[in-house]
Motif scaffolding. Structure first.
Motif, mmCIF file in Angstrom:
data_model
loop_
_atom_site.group_PDB
_atom_site.id
_atom_site.type_symbol
_atom_site.label_atom_id
_atom_site.label_comp_id
_atom_site.label_asym_id
_atom_site.label_seq_id
_atom_site.Cartn_x
_atom_site.Cartn_y
_atom_site.Cartn_z
ATOM 1 N N TRP A 1 -4.943 -6.094 -1.838
ATOM 2 C CA TRP A 1 -4.764 -5.067 -0.793
ATOM 3 C C TRP A 1 -3.746 -5.578 0.211
ATOM 4 O O TRP A 1 -3.674 -6.784 0.496
ATOM 5 N N GLY A 2 -2.962 -4.663 0.754
ATOM 6 C CA GLY A 2 -2.005 -5.076 1.759
ATOM 7 C C GLY A 2 -1.501 -3.921 2.585
ATOM 8 O O GLY A 2 -1.645 -2.746 2.213
ATOM 9 N N SER A 3 -0.898 -4.254 3.732
ATOM 10 C CA SER A 3 -0.380 -3.253 4.656
ATOM 11 C C SER A 3 0.935 -3.741 5.234
ATOM 12 O O SER A 3 1.074 -4.909 5.593
ATOM 13 N N ILE A 4 1.918 -2.839 5.293
ATOM 14 C CA ILE A 4 3.176 -3.125 5.970
ATOM 15 C C ILE A 4 3.476 -1.975 6.929
ATOM 16 O O ILE A 4 3.058 -0.833 6.711
ATOM 17 N N VAL A 5 4.184 -2.284 8.014
ATOM 18 C CA VAL A 5 4.632 -1.285 8.975
ATOM 19 C C VAL A 5 6.145 -1.348 9.057
ATOM 20 O O VAL A 5 6.721 -2.437 9.220
ATOM 21 N N ILE A 6 6.803 -0.213 8.947
ATOM 22 C CA ILE A 6 8.259 -0.129 8.997
ATOM 23 C C ILE A 6 8.663 0.599 10.270
ATOM 24 O O ILE A 6 8.167 1.696 10.560
ATOM 25 N N ASP A 7 9.549 -0.019 11.032
ATOM 26 C CA ASP A 7 10.063 0.541 12.288
ATOM 27 C C ASP A 7 11.437 1.150 12.012
ATOM 28 O O ASP A 7 12.370 0.459 11.604
ATOM 29 N N LEU A 8 11.560 2.449 12.270
ATOM 30 C CA LEU A 8 12.814 3.164 12.033
ATOM 31 C C LEU A 8 13.695 3.232 13.277
ATOM 32 O O LEU A 8 14.764 3.844 13.232
ATOM 33 N N GLY A 9 13.251 2.625 14.364
ATOM 34 C CA GLY A 9 14.059 2.589 15.582
ATOM 35 C C GLY A 9 13.856 3.757 16.501
ATOM 36 O O GLY A 9 13.927 3.619 17.730
ATOM 37 N N SER A 10 13.620 4.920 15.953
ATOM 38 C CA SER A 10 13.324 6.142 16.717
ATOM 39 C C SER A 10 12.640 7.113 15.774
ATOM 40 O O SER A 10 12.654 6.927 14.547
ATOM 41 N N ALA A 11 12.048 8.145 16.323
ATOM 42 C CA ALA A 11 11.327 9.116 15.499
ATOM 43 C C ALA A 11 12.304 9.865 14.595
ATOM 44 O O ALA A 11 13.386 10.284 15.017
ATOM 45 N N LYS A 12 11.919 10.026 13.347
ATOM 46 C CA LYS A 12 12.733 10.719 12.352
ATOM 47 C C LYS A 12 11.876 11.752 11.627
ATOM 48 O O LYS A 12 10.657 11.612 11.537
ATOM 49 N N ASN A 13 12.553 12.777 11.093
ATOM 50 C CA ASN A 13 11.872 13.747 10.240
ATOM 51 C C ASN A 13 11.784 13.166 8.831
ATOM 52 O O ASN A 13 12.789 13.054 8.132
ATOM 53 N N LEU A 14 10.586 12.790 8.427
ATOM 54 C CA LEU A 14 10.390 12.018 7.211
ATOM 55 C C LEU A 14 10.173 12.921 5.995
ATOM 56 O O LEU A 14 9.577 13.997 6.101
ATOM 57 N N THR A 15 10.633 12.438 4.832
ATOM 58 C CA THR A 15 10.415 13.185 3.587
ATOM 59 C C THR A 15 9.770 12.339 2.494
ATOM 60 O O THR A 15 9.179 12.897 1.573
ATOM 61 N N GLY A 16 9.895 11.014 2.548
ATOM 62 C CA GLY A 16 9.286 10.232 1.492
ATOM 63 C C GLY A 16 9.460 8.735 1.654
ATOM 64 O O GLY A 16 10.284 8.262 2.442
ATOM 65 N N VAL A 17 8.664 7.984 0.893
ATOM 66 C CA VAL A 17 8.750 6.534 0.809
ATOM 67 C C VAL A 17 8.890 6.172 -0.660
ATOM 68 O O VAL A 17 8.163 6.703 -1.517
ATOM 69 N N ARG A 18 9.840 5.298 -0.955
ATOM 70 C CA ARG A 18 9.992 4.805 -2.328
ATOM 71 C C ARG A 18 9.810 3.292 -2.311
ATOM 72 O O ARG A 18 10.456 2.594 -1.532
ATOM 73 N N VAL A 19 8.951 2.806 -3.198
ATOM 74 C CA VAL A 19 8.629 1.384 -3.206
ATOM 75 C C VAL A 19 8.767 0.853 -4.624
ATOM 76 O O VAL A 19 8.295 1.461 -5.588
ATOM 77 N N MET A 20 9.461 -0.285 -4.759
ATOM 78 C CA MET A 20 9.584 -0.978 -6.048
ATOM 79 C C MET A 20 8.516 -2.045 -6.096
ATOM 80 O O MET A 20 8.539 -2.994 -5.305
ATOM 81 N N ILE A 21 7.573 -1.900 -7.026
ATOM 82 C CA ILE A 21 6.449 -2.837 -7.051
ATOM 83 C C ILE A 21 6.728 -3.995 -7.996
ATOM 84 O O ILE A 21 7.523 -3.901 -8.928
ATOM 85 N N ARG A 22 6.078 -5.123 -7.719
ATOM 86 C CA ARG A 22 5.954 -6.241 -8.649
ATOM 87 C C ARG A 22 4.494 -6.287 -9.078
ATOM 88 O O ARG A 22 3.595 -6.062 -8.263
ATOM 89 N N SER A 23 4.258 -6.542 -10.336
ATOM 90 C CA SER A 23 2.887 -6.474 -10.830
ATOM 91 C C SER A 23 2.743 -7.336 -12.075
ATOM 92 O O SER A 23 3.689 -7.498 -12.851
ATOM 93 N N SER A 24 1.547 -7.864 -12.269
ATOM 94 C CA SER A 24 1.220 -8.577 -13.498
ATOM 95 C C SER A 24 0.493 -7.676 -14.478
ATOM 96 O O SER A 24 0.133 -8.106 -15.582
ATOM 97 N N ALA A 25 0.266 -6.410 -14.093
ATOM 98 C CA ALA A 25 -0.529 -5.495 -14.904
ATOM 99 C C ALA A 25 0.345 -4.699 -15.868
ATOM 100 O O ALA A 25 1.516 -4.438 -15.618
ATOM 101 N N ASN A 26 -0.269 -4.304 -16.954
ATOM 102 C CA ASN A 26 0.366 -3.411 -17.927
ATOM 103 C C ASN A 26 -0.431 -2.115 -17.919
ATOM 104 O O ASN A 26 -1.191 -1.806 -18.820
ATOM 105 N N GLY A 27 -0.239 -1.343 -16.857
ATOM 106 C CA GLY A 27 -1.088 -0.207 -16.571
ATOM 107 C C GLY A 27 -2.098 -0.591 -15.499
ATOM 108 O O GLY A 27 -2.080 -1.698 -14.962
ATOM 109 N N GLY A 28 -2.990 0.321 -15.160
ATOM 110 C CA GLY A 28 -3.990 0.021 -14.142
ATOM 111 C C GLY A 28 -3.768 0.818 -12.874
ATOM 112 O O GLY A 28 -2.699 1.374 -12.636
ATOM 113 N N THR A 29 -4.792 0.880 -12.040
ATOM 114 C CA THR A 29 -4.813 1.752 -10.874
ATOM 115 C C THR A 29 -4.133 1.108 -9.670
ATOM 116 O O THR A 29 -4.365 -0.056 -9.357
#
Length: 373
Positions: free
Chosen positions: A273-301
């Motif tokens: 489990w983990g949490s990160i906070v991203i500061d955009l400098g000022s309020a923005k109209n947001l549409t999405g977050v894209r994250v590239m994961i690293r994983s040892s799993a071959n499938g899974g939740t």
């Protein structure tokens, strides 16, 4: 930079955009070669500090027992990996069948904001091209363009003038000629910093309905790729980040926004489990977050929760939280190493907190991008 992959045409490679460099990368059509070449091409783009487009005129043959380009199969996963750097235009195939069986897709449909477009082929009248003879010494005669819900855009590809290996000029037909048209159009949008899903969004938004349908049992409308001035469109952009925080781990926090997807120096939560906070400098109209994961799993939740806020509680250097304010939840059962996930969000916020729980592996990211207007 525009990068092309093809089996033939070893000479006289030409691009569609005047003055734009083209890199030709020829490969042998075997699964290891295709996989390794896609991984190499995307790593080359990262080494050159380029975000670009990839024409990928390869798909499964008619009658293949398994679609290796399916999103959870080996070649589908490496396409997703490459989409961190490259917007991929893949040919739909020419077997008069459902493209979901031979090209990239999510079982029975295309994806959104994944940086991958499967391209169908039209004739000059914007219909799905009919059976057309090809010069047999160089190309097979194709049945007809594939069709179906995995095709997101169409482009001309019938009776195209092209060169072959000995320098001869011939006329040929197929989706392999339609895909590079889309790659070239995507290459005209933005610059070397423009992300793949920005180019994908431009192609989809600029496409217009031809008034025709694909003529299959799906009877889906044919949307033709075309160029239109970028200022006509309000495409979400990747937003600049001014700071990154975490209560889980502060090691390599800066690597989350350094535009390096594949260098092996990643942020790791130190557990599932983990949490990160991203500061955009000022309020923005947001549409999405894209994250590239690293994983040892071959499938899974893998489950995500995204929070938005305009206040932050910094408790130590690099350590901060924002008040809980969930604006999106998303779960996935198809996690693999170096595969990106896009989470749609909305709201006007300065801070974005991304929480995730990984039941199958440690939690780690190589890059996080926030999009908005």
């Amino acid at each position: 930079m525009s990068i092309a992959a093809a089996q033939r045409n070893w000479s006289k490679i030409r691009g569609l955009n005047p003055g734009q460099p083209v890199v030709h990368y020829g490969i042998v059509l075997s699964q290891p070669q295709i996989h390794d070449s896609l991984a190499t091409i995307s790593s080359m783009a990262e080494w050159a500090n380029q975000f670009s487009t990839l024409n990928f005129s390869i798909n499964e043959p008619d009658g293949a027992p398994t679609n290796r380009f399916r999103h959870v199969q080996d070649l589908g996963r490496v396409m997703r990996r490459a989409s961190g750097r490259l917007m991929i235009a893949q040919s739909a195939g020419n077997f008069n069948m459902n493209a979901c069986n031979v090209a990239f897709g999510y079982d029975t449909s295309a994806g959104t904001n994944d940086g991958i477009l499967v391209v169908g082929c039209t004739d000059k009248y914007d219909y799905r091209y009919p059976v057309t003879a090809n010069p047999e010494s160089y190309y097979f005669t194709e049945k007809q363009s594939n069709y179906g819900p995995c095709i997101e855009v169409w482009a001309p590809g019938q009776s195209m003038t092209t060169t072959v290996g000995n320098g001869s000029v011939v006329t040929a037909t197929g989706t392999s000629f339609a895909a590079p048209v889309v790659a070239a159009l995507a290459g005209r949008y933005g610059d070397a910093t423009t992300r793949p899903i920005e180019r994908e969004a431009y192609i989809k938004e600029a496409a217009d309905w031809t008034g025709h349908y694909d003529g299959s049992s799906f009877n889906l409308p044919i949307y033709r790729a075309k160029y239109s001035p970028p200022y006509w469109h309000n495409i979400p952009k990747r937003l600049p980040v001014t700071g990154v925080y975490s209560i889980s781990s502060t090691t390599n926090l800066n690597k989350l926004v350094d535009e390096k997807f594949y260098d092996g120096i990643d942020w790791n939560a130190g557990g599932g489990w983990g949490s990160i906070v991203i500061d955009l400098g000022s309020a923005k109209n947001l549409t999405g977050v894209r994250v590239m994961i690293r994983s040892s799993a071959n499938g899974g939740t893998l489950n995500f929760a995204v929070h938005g806020g305009n206040t932050i509680n910094v408790t130590a250097p690099g350590v901060a939280t924002i008040p809980n304010n969930p604006i999106a939840y998303q779960g996935s059962n198809d996690q693999f190493d170096l595969v990106p996930y896009y989470i749609p969000i909305s709201g006007n916020y300065r801070y974005v907190m991304l929480e995730a729980s990984n039941a199958a592996s440690w939690l780690s990211y190589s890059e996080v991008e926030v999009y908005g207007r």
